[in-house]
Scaffold this active site. Structure first.
Site, mmCIF file in Angstrom:
data_model
loop_
_atom_site.group_PDB
_atom_site.id
_atom_site.type_symbol
_atom_site.label_atom_id
_atom_site.label_comp_id
_atom_site.label_asym_id
_atom_site.label_seq_id
_atom_site.Cartn_x
_atom_site.Cartn_y
_atom_site.Cartn_z
ATOM 1 N N THR A 1 -12.131 6.187 10.602
ATOM 2 C CA THR A 1 -12.218 5.651 11.970
ATOM 3 C C THR A 1 -11.821 6.694 13.008
ATOM 4 O O THR A 1 -12.028 6.489 14.200
ATOM 5 C CB THR A 1 -11.339 4.392 12.135
ATOM 6 O OG1 THR A 1 -10.076 4.656 11.554
ATOM 7 C CG2 THR A 1 -11.967 3.194 11.479
ATOM 8 N N LYS B 1 -7.384 8.077 -1.600
ATOM 9 C CA LYS B 1 -8.728 8.492 -1.128
ATOM 10 C C LYS B 1 -9.219 9.744 -1.839
ATOM 11 O O LYS B 1 -9.470 10.780 -1.215
ATOM 12 C CB LYS B 1 -8.714 8.729 0.390
ATOM 13 C CG LYS B 1 -8.319 7.525 1.229
ATOM 14 C CD LYS B 1 -8.470 7.807 2.719
ATOM 15 C CE LYS B 1 -8.034 6.669 3.590
ATOM 16 N NZ LYS B 1 -6.570 6.435 3.639
ATOM 17 N N LYS C 1 0.852 -1.205 0.000
ATOM 18 C CA LYS C 1 0.000 0.000 0.000
ATOM 19 C C LYS C 1 0.884 1.250 0.000
ATOM 20 O O LYS C 1 1.765 1.387 0.855
ATOM 21 C CB LYS C 1 -0.910 0.010 1.223
ATOM 22 C CG LYS C 1 -1.785 1.260 1.309
ATOM 23 C CD LYS C 1 -2.830 1.116 2.392
ATOM 24 C CE LYS C 1 -2.433 1.687 3.727
ATOM 25 N NZ LYS C 1 -2.343 3.157 3.764
ATOM 26 N N ASP D 1 -13.609 14.673 -4.742
ATOM 27 C CA ASP D 1 -13.690 15.953 -5.451
ATOM 28 C C ASP D 1 -14.903 15.874 -6.372
ATOM 29 O O ASP D 1 -15.686 14.925 -6.278
ATOM 30 C CB ASP D 1 -12.366 16.162 -6.240
ATOM 31 C CG ASP D 1 -12.025 17.641 -6.424
ATOM 32 O OD1 ASP D 1 -12.930 18.404 -6.790
ATOM 33 O OD2 ASP D 1 -10.858 18.010 -6.205
HETATM 34 O O1 C5P Z 1 1.028 0.280 11.133
HETATM 35 P P1 C5P Z 1 -0.434 -0.073 11.033
HETATM 36 O O2 C5P Z 1 -0.668 -1.552 10.827
HETATM 37 O O3 C5P Z 1 -1.243 0.487 12.165
HETATM 38 O O4 C5P Z 1 -0.884 0.659 9.681
HETATM 39 C C1 C5P Z 1 -2.210 0.624 9.248
HETATM 40 C C2 C5P Z 1 -2.356 1.341 7.936
HETATM 41 O O5 C5P Z 1 -3.742 1.378 7.615
HETATM 42 C C3 C5P Z 1 -1.867 2.774 7.926
HETATM 43 O O6 C5P Z 1 -1.400 3.071 6.596
HETATM 44 C C4 C5P Z 1 -3.123 3.567 8.235
HETATM 45 O O7 C5P Z 1 -3.086 4.863 7.714
HETATM 46 C C5 C5P Z 1 -4.164 2.723 7.520
HETATM 47 N N1 C5P Z 1 -5.531 2.883 8.053
HETATM 48 C C6 C5P Z 1 -5.866 2.632 9.367
HETATM 49 N N2 C5P Z 1 -7.160 2.806 9.793
HETATM 50 C C7 C5P Z 1 -8.101 3.186 8.932
HETATM 51 C C8 C5P Z 1 -7.784 3.423 7.593
HETATM 52 C C9 C5P Z 1 -6.475 3.247 7.186
HETATM 53 O O8 C5P Z 1 -5.013 2.262 10.162
HETATM 54 N N3 C5P Z 1 -9.333 3.302 9.348
#
Ligand code: C5P
Length: 235
Positions: free
Chosen positions: A122, A65, A36, A68
């Site tokens: 979230t 994301k 990602k 627009d």
């Molecule tokens: O390091 P970690 O496993 O917490 O990373 C989770 C990834 O998922 C990060 O790139 C974060 O921005 C993304 N993310 C998240 N919660 C969300 C949407 C995206 O943790 N609700």
């Protein structure tokens, strides 16, 4: 080169430079995970890095994301699709016309990525939703926006693993449910509050698991990924 992995693990390359991202990617194998690329890395390293990861055989989720007017989002989706990425996303709050324009744009390209929607961030709670004029509780807002994304022809949504069971029922088997907030048993929670293990998330109905720090900050990222795949019975 097209990636052919069936792995449900998407490693979040949350790095401030292309060099760090490439170093980590070099320690992983395209058969075992997808990657990602989010806003920070994209702003630092740009489309060239994305194309490099794709050329190295990785399925790339470009997590920008978009939100627009329909015309602008459609143009951005065409540009993203032409990078050869596997999946892109938009905010469902952009509305039906924006999501339909995005899906038409993606379908018009020779290599159409999956297109998914973000429903409610979230980071929102009932008070902050109220503040921006959304009176519904977060859960019903998630359901409403998820249904709208489905009606607009999108492939799925990003959701918390705790929402996956409910949304799986609404989307059926074909919906793509992408869930962050995943922590293997015993690993640090970091700043994630409501976590699930990889196995719990898959049982709940997730299609793909976004996992960052438990892999990217591990002493041996390849081994950390192997252990997760083993937990999922895919090693
Ligand atoms: O390091 P970690 O496993 O917490 O990373 C989770 C990834 O998922 C990060 O790139 C974060 O921005 C993304 N993310 C998240 N919660 C969300 C949407 C995206 O943790 N609700």
């Amino acid at each position: 080169m097209d990636a052919t992995t069936e792995s449900p693990v998407i490693v979040a390359l949350d790095f401030p430079s292309g060099d760090e991202a490439l170093t980590l990617a070099g320690r992983l194998r395209p058969e075992q995970c997808r990657l990602k690329v989010g806003k920070e890395l994209f702003c630092r390293a740009g489309p060239a890095l994305v194309e490099r990861l794709v050329d190295d055989g990785f399925s790339v989720f470009l997590d920008l994301k978009f939100h627009d007017i329909p015309h602008t989002v459609a143009a951005a989706c065409r540009a993203a699709a032409d990078l050869g990425v596997w999946m892109i996303n938009v905010h469902a709050l952009g509305g039906r016309a924006m999501m339909e324009a995005a899906q038409d744009a993606v379908q018009s390209r020779p290599r159409s990525p999956l297109l998914i929607a973000v429903t409610v961030l979230t980071s929102h709670g009932p008070e902050t939703l109220q503040e921006i004029g959304l009176a519904a509780d977060p859960q019903s807002q998630v359901e409403r926006l998820s249904d709208l994304a489905q009606q607009a022809g999108l492939d799925g949504v990003v959701c918390s693993a705790r929402e996956a069971q409910l949304l799986r029922q609404r989307w059926g088997d074909d919906g793509v449910l992408v869930t962050p907030g995943i922590r293997p048993a015993g690993s640090a929670r970091d700043d994630q509050q409501r976590i699930m293990t990889p196995r719990q998330a898959m049982v709940a109905g997730s299609s793909y698991l976004v996992i960052g720090r438990p892999i990217t900050r591990a002493t041996d990222p390849h081994l950390a990924l192997q252990e997760i795949l083993r937990e999922l019975g895919r090693a």
